[in-house]
Design a protein around this motif. Structure first.
Motif, PDB file in Angstrom:
ATOM      1  N   THR A 137     -49.629 -44.053 -56.842  1.00  0.00           N
ATOM      2  CA  THR A 137     -50.111 -43.873 -55.477  1.00  0.00           C
ATOM      3  C   THR A 137     -48.953 -44.153 -54.526  1.00  0.00           C
ATOM      4  N   VAL A 138     -48.994 -43.523 -53.350  1.00  0.00           N
ATOM      5  CA  VAL A 138     -48.005 -43.785 -52.304  1.00  0.00           C
ATOM      6  C   VAL A 138     -48.765 -44.078 -51.009  1.00  0.00           C
ATOM      7  N   HIS A 139     -48.405 -45.188 -50.371  1.00  0.00           N
ATOM      8  CA  HIS A 139     -49.015 -45.587 -49.099  1.00  0.00           C
ATOM      9  C   HIS A 139     -47.933 -45.662 -48.016  1.00  0.00           C
ATOM     10  N   THR A 140     -48.331 -45.427 -46.788  1.00  0.00           N
ATOM     11  CA  THR A 140     -47.454 -45.696 -45.654  1.00  0.00           C
ATOM     12  C   THR A 140     -47.475 -47.190 -45.346  1.00  0.00           C
ATOM     13  N   ILE A 141     -46.365 -47.685 -44.804  1.00  0.00           N
ATOM     14  CA  ILE A 141     -46.260 -49.060 -44.324  1.00  0.00           C
ATOM     15  C   ILE A 141     -45.821 -48.985 -42.866  1.00  0.00           C
ATOM     16  N   PRO A 142     -46.580 -49.519 -41.922  1.00  0.00           N
ATOM     17  CA  PRO A 142     -46.224 -49.399 -40.498  1.00  0.00           C
ATOM     18  C   PRO A 142     -44.980 -50.216 -40.145  1.00  0.00           C
ATOM     19  N   MET A 143     -43.977 -49.560 -39.574  1.00  0.00           N
ATOM     20  CA  MET A 143     -42.758 -50.212 -39.092  1.00  0.00           C
ATOM     21  C   MET A 143     -42.824 -50.391 -37.577  1.00  0.00           C
TER      22      MET A 143
ATOM     23  N   ARG B 129     -37.759 -53.639 -36.464  1.00  0.00           N
ATOM     24  CA  ARG B 129     -37.589 -55.053 -36.166  1.00  0.00           C
ATOM     25  C   ARG B 129     -38.137 -55.881 -37.322  1.00  0.00           C
ATOM     26  N   TYR B 130     -37.718 -57.131 -37.375  1.00  0.00           N
ATOM     27  CA  TYR B 130     -38.283 -58.078 -38.337  1.00  0.00           C
ATOM     28  C   TYR B 130     -39.787 -58.146 -38.107  1.00  0.00           C
ATOM     29  N   LYS B 131     -40.559 -57.950 -39.162  1.00  0.00           N
ATOM     30  CA  LYS B 131     -42.000 -57.768 -39.022  1.00  0.00           C
ATOM     31  C   LYS B 131     -42.738 -58.581 -40.101  1.00  0.00           C
ATOM     32  N   PRO B 132     -42.980 -59.872 -39.859  1.00  0.00           N
ATOM     33  CA  PRO B 132     -43.619 -60.711 -40.876  1.00  0.00           C
ATOM     34  C   PRO B 132     -45.010 -60.241 -41.295  1.00  0.00           C
ATOM     35  N   ASP B 133     -45.684 -59.474 -40.440  1.00  0.00           N
ATOM     36  CA  ASP B 133     -47.035 -59.042 -40.820  1.00  0.00           C
ATOM     37  C   ASP B 133     -47.028 -57.945 -41.886  1.00  0.00           C
ATOM     38  N   LEU B 134     -45.832 -57.609 -42.404  1.00  0.00           N
ATOM     39  CA  LEU B 134     -45.758 -56.696 -43.554  1.00  0.00           C
ATOM     40  C   LEU B 134     -46.061 -57.402 -44.872  1.00  0.00           C
TER      41      LEU B 134
ATOM     42  N   LEU C 275     -39.383 -54.065 -56.478  1.00  0.00           N
ATOM     43  CA  LEU C 275     -38.144 -53.708 -55.797  1.00  0.00           C
ATOM     44  C   LEU C 275     -38.462 -53.423 -54.333  1.00  0.00           C
ATOM     45  N   LEU C 276     -37.773 -54.118 -53.440  1.00  0.00           N
ATOM     46  CA  LEU C 276     -37.958 -53.939 -51.998  1.00  0.00           C
ATOM     47  C   LEU C 276     -36.635 -53.517 -51.382  1.00  0.00           C
ATOM     48  N   TYR C 277     -36.651 -52.380 -50.681  1.00  0.00           N
ATOM     49  CA  TYR C 277     -35.523 -52.003 -49.834  1.00  0.00           C
ATOM     50  C   TYR C 277     -35.894 -52.338 -48.403  1.00  0.00           C
ATOM     51  N   HIS C 278     -35.013 -53.066 -47.724  1.00  0.00           N
ATOM     52  CA  HIS C 278     -35.254 -53.399 -46.323  1.00  0.00           C
ATOM     53  C   HIS C 278     -33.970 -53.190 -45.542  1.00  0.00           C
ATOM     54  N   GLU C 279     -34.090 -52.555 -44.398  1.00  0.00           N
ATOM     55  CA  GLU C 279     -32.910 -52.352 -43.569  1.00  0.00           C
ATOM     56  C   GLU C 279     -32.294 -53.687 -43.168  1.00  0.00           C
ATOM     57  N   ALA C 280     -30.961 -53.712 -43.056  1.00  0.00           N
ATOM     58  CA  ALA C 280     -30.223 -54.894 -42.621  1.00  0.00           C
ATOM     59  C   ALA C 280     -29.018 -54.393 -41.831  1.00  0.00           C
ATOM     60  N   THR C 281     -29.291 -53.902 -40.652  1.00  0.00           N
ATOM     61  CA  THR C 281     -28.258 -53.237 -39.859  1.00  0.00           C
ATOM     62  C   THR C 281     -27.170 -54.202 -39.415  1.00  0.00           C
ATOM     63  N   PHE C 282     -27.541 -55.467 -39.143  1.00  0.00           N
ATOM     64  CA  PHE C 282     -26.606 -56.440 -38.579  1.00  0.00           C
ATOM     65  C   PHE C 282     -26.622 -57.756 -39.352  1.00  0.00           C
ATOM     66  N   THR C 283     -25.582 -58.552 -39.153  1.00  0.00           N
ATOM     67  CA  THR C 283     -25.601 -59.951 -39.571  1.00  0.00           C
ATOM     68  C   THR C 283     -26.362 -60.759 -38.522  1.00  0.00           C
TER      69      THR C 283
ATOM     70  N   ARG D 154     -30.295 -61.613 -42.930  1.00  0.00           N
ATOM     71  CA  ARG D 154     -31.064 -62.843 -43.156  1.00  0.00           C
ATOM     72  C   ARG D 154     -32.561 -62.593 -42.986  1.00  0.00           C
ATOM     73  N   GLN D 155     -32.935 -61.823 -41.997  1.00  0.00           N
ATOM     74  CA  GLN D 155     -34.354 -61.533 -41.786  1.00  0.00           C
ATOM     75  C   GLN D 155     -34.939 -60.754 -42.965  1.00  0.00           C
ATOM     76  N   ALA D 156     -34.179 -59.795 -43.488  1.00  0.00           N
ATOM     77  CA  ALA D 156     -34.652 -59.050 -44.658  1.00  0.00           C
ATOM     78  C   ALA D 156     -34.874 -59.996 -45.828  1.00  0.00           C
ATOM     79  N   ALA D 157     -33.962 -60.926 -46.024  1.00  0.00           N
ATOM     80  CA  ALA D 157     -34.085 -61.881 -47.125  1.00  0.00           C
ATOM     81  C   ALA D 157     -35.251 -62.841 -46.913  1.00  0.00           C
ATOM     82  N   GLU D 158     -35.471 -63.248 -45.674  1.00  0.00           N
ATOM     83  CA  GLU D 158     -36.602 -64.140 -45.379  1.00  0.00           C
ATOM     84  C   GLU D 158     -37.925 -63.447 -45.710  1.00  0.00           C
ATOM     85  N   LEU D 159     -38.010 -62.169 -45.396  1.00  0.00           N
ATOM     86  CA  LEU D 159     -39.228 -61.421 -45.701  1.00  0.00           C
ATOM     87  C   LEU D 159     -39.404 -61.284 -47.210  1.00  0.00           C
ATOM     88  N   ALA D 160     -38.315 -61.005 -47.927  1.00  0.00           N
ATOM     89  CA  ALA D 160     -38.379 -60.868 -49.382  1.00  0.00           C
ATOM     90  C   ALA D 160     -38.809 -62.177 -50.035  1.00  0.00           C
TER      91      ALA D 160
END
Length: 305
Positions: free
Chosen positions: A134-140, A214-219, A228-236, A252-258
């Protein structure tokens, strides 16, 4: 069955000499799923010897050019090389209009059917299903309508222990055993317990693609314990304010979410061209979540059963 991700591009906004715009191929069994299609994607497909005619579905997260400018060229090449199989395109409102205009004014009459699936990028919703996944959308949360995608394998059948199977079983009963049912007589009494003649099924695998946001904890509910999670990390993280202003995330935000989602493996990508050396982004993420890798062009990440 294969379940692996190949990175074709990981640069944000503008390409650089050795980094290309966002594109990935997720191989599940004998199917190729293309996730985003930045400029030059078809050249990357050729470089890594990926047969574009085997692509069954293309998923476009949003309509910023670095995520879809390669689409018209790729589709045109498919046409010129004789594709006949329908191609399913999943994307936000406007994608079908953009492609239709391009093909209209170039006089391109495709040999195959484009099947558009317009997405609601604001919600978690199933957009594709076949016998295996199955494939679902995830709201960004981005400057334009944008969504990620969650790919999940369905529950797998339980292997039968052949030497323990009684001779009286019929094919429909064997099928029920594979899917976890006990065998009962006409009165409803159990005559064969599933647990006695089957093994635990192989683990179902998952991949989550979190596009520009943006960093989105409600994901978290959508991402919990994905393989496996791919998350954008445009900046330090020293540019956290700029990331928030431009609707992007930091490493860091991507890692915090992971870490919060307890995923097995994190990939970070969509790097700003300001970073000639990507090691600061990787180091920053690994300080929070050790099992982090860079989504570098050509890299393959396999998810084991």
């Amino acid at each position: 069955m294969d379940f692996e991700l190949r990175i074709l591009g990981s640069s944000s906004a503008t390409p650089s000499a050795n980094r290309h715009h966002t594109a990935q191929v997720l191989t599940i069994g004998n199917q190729y799923h293309l996730v985003d299609c930045g400029e030059g994607t078809q050249m990357q497909l050729m470089l890594y010897k990926i047969k574009h005619q085997r692509i069954c579905n293309i998923y476009i997260s949003h309509l910023h050019g670095d995520h879809y400018f390669g689409l018209a060229g790729l589709i045109s090449t498919m046409h010129l090389q004789g594709r006949q199989t329908p191609l399913h395109l999943f994307g936000p409102p406007g994608l079908s209009e953009i492609l239709s205009l391009q093909f209209k004014y170039s006089g391109t009459n495709l040999n195959f059917k484009l099947v558009f699936h317009e997405l609601d990028t604001t919600c978690y919703k199933k957009i594709f299903e076949d016998k295996g996944i199955t494939v679902h959308t995830i709201p960004m949360e981005h400057r334009v309508p944008c969504c990620g995608f969650l790919f999940r394998e369905k529950q797998k059948p339980r292997p039968l222990i052949k030497e323990k199977l009684p001779d009286f079983l019929r094919p429909p009963q064997l099928v029920r055993l594979k899917w976890g049912e006990d065998i009962k007589d006409e009165a409803g009494n159990i005559i064969l317990r599933n647990s006695d003649v089957t093994l635990e099924p192989k683990r179902s695998r998952s991949y989550a693609y979190c596009a520009d946001s943006r960093y989105k904890p409600d994901l978290l509910p959508y991402l919990r314990q994905v393989d496996l999670l791919y998350h954008e990390a445009t900046f330090t993280d020293d540019l956290r304010e700029r990331a928030d202003y431009t609707f992007h995330s930091t490493a860091r935000q991507a890692a915090e979410l992971a870490a919060a989602a307890q995923v097995r493996h994190l990939l970070i990508g969509h790097f700003s061209v300001r970073y000639k050396d990507l090691s600061p982004l990787l180091q920053e993420a690994q300080e929070v979540f050790t099992k982090t890798d860079l989504a570098i062009e050509g890299s393959i990440f396999c998810v084991r059963e």
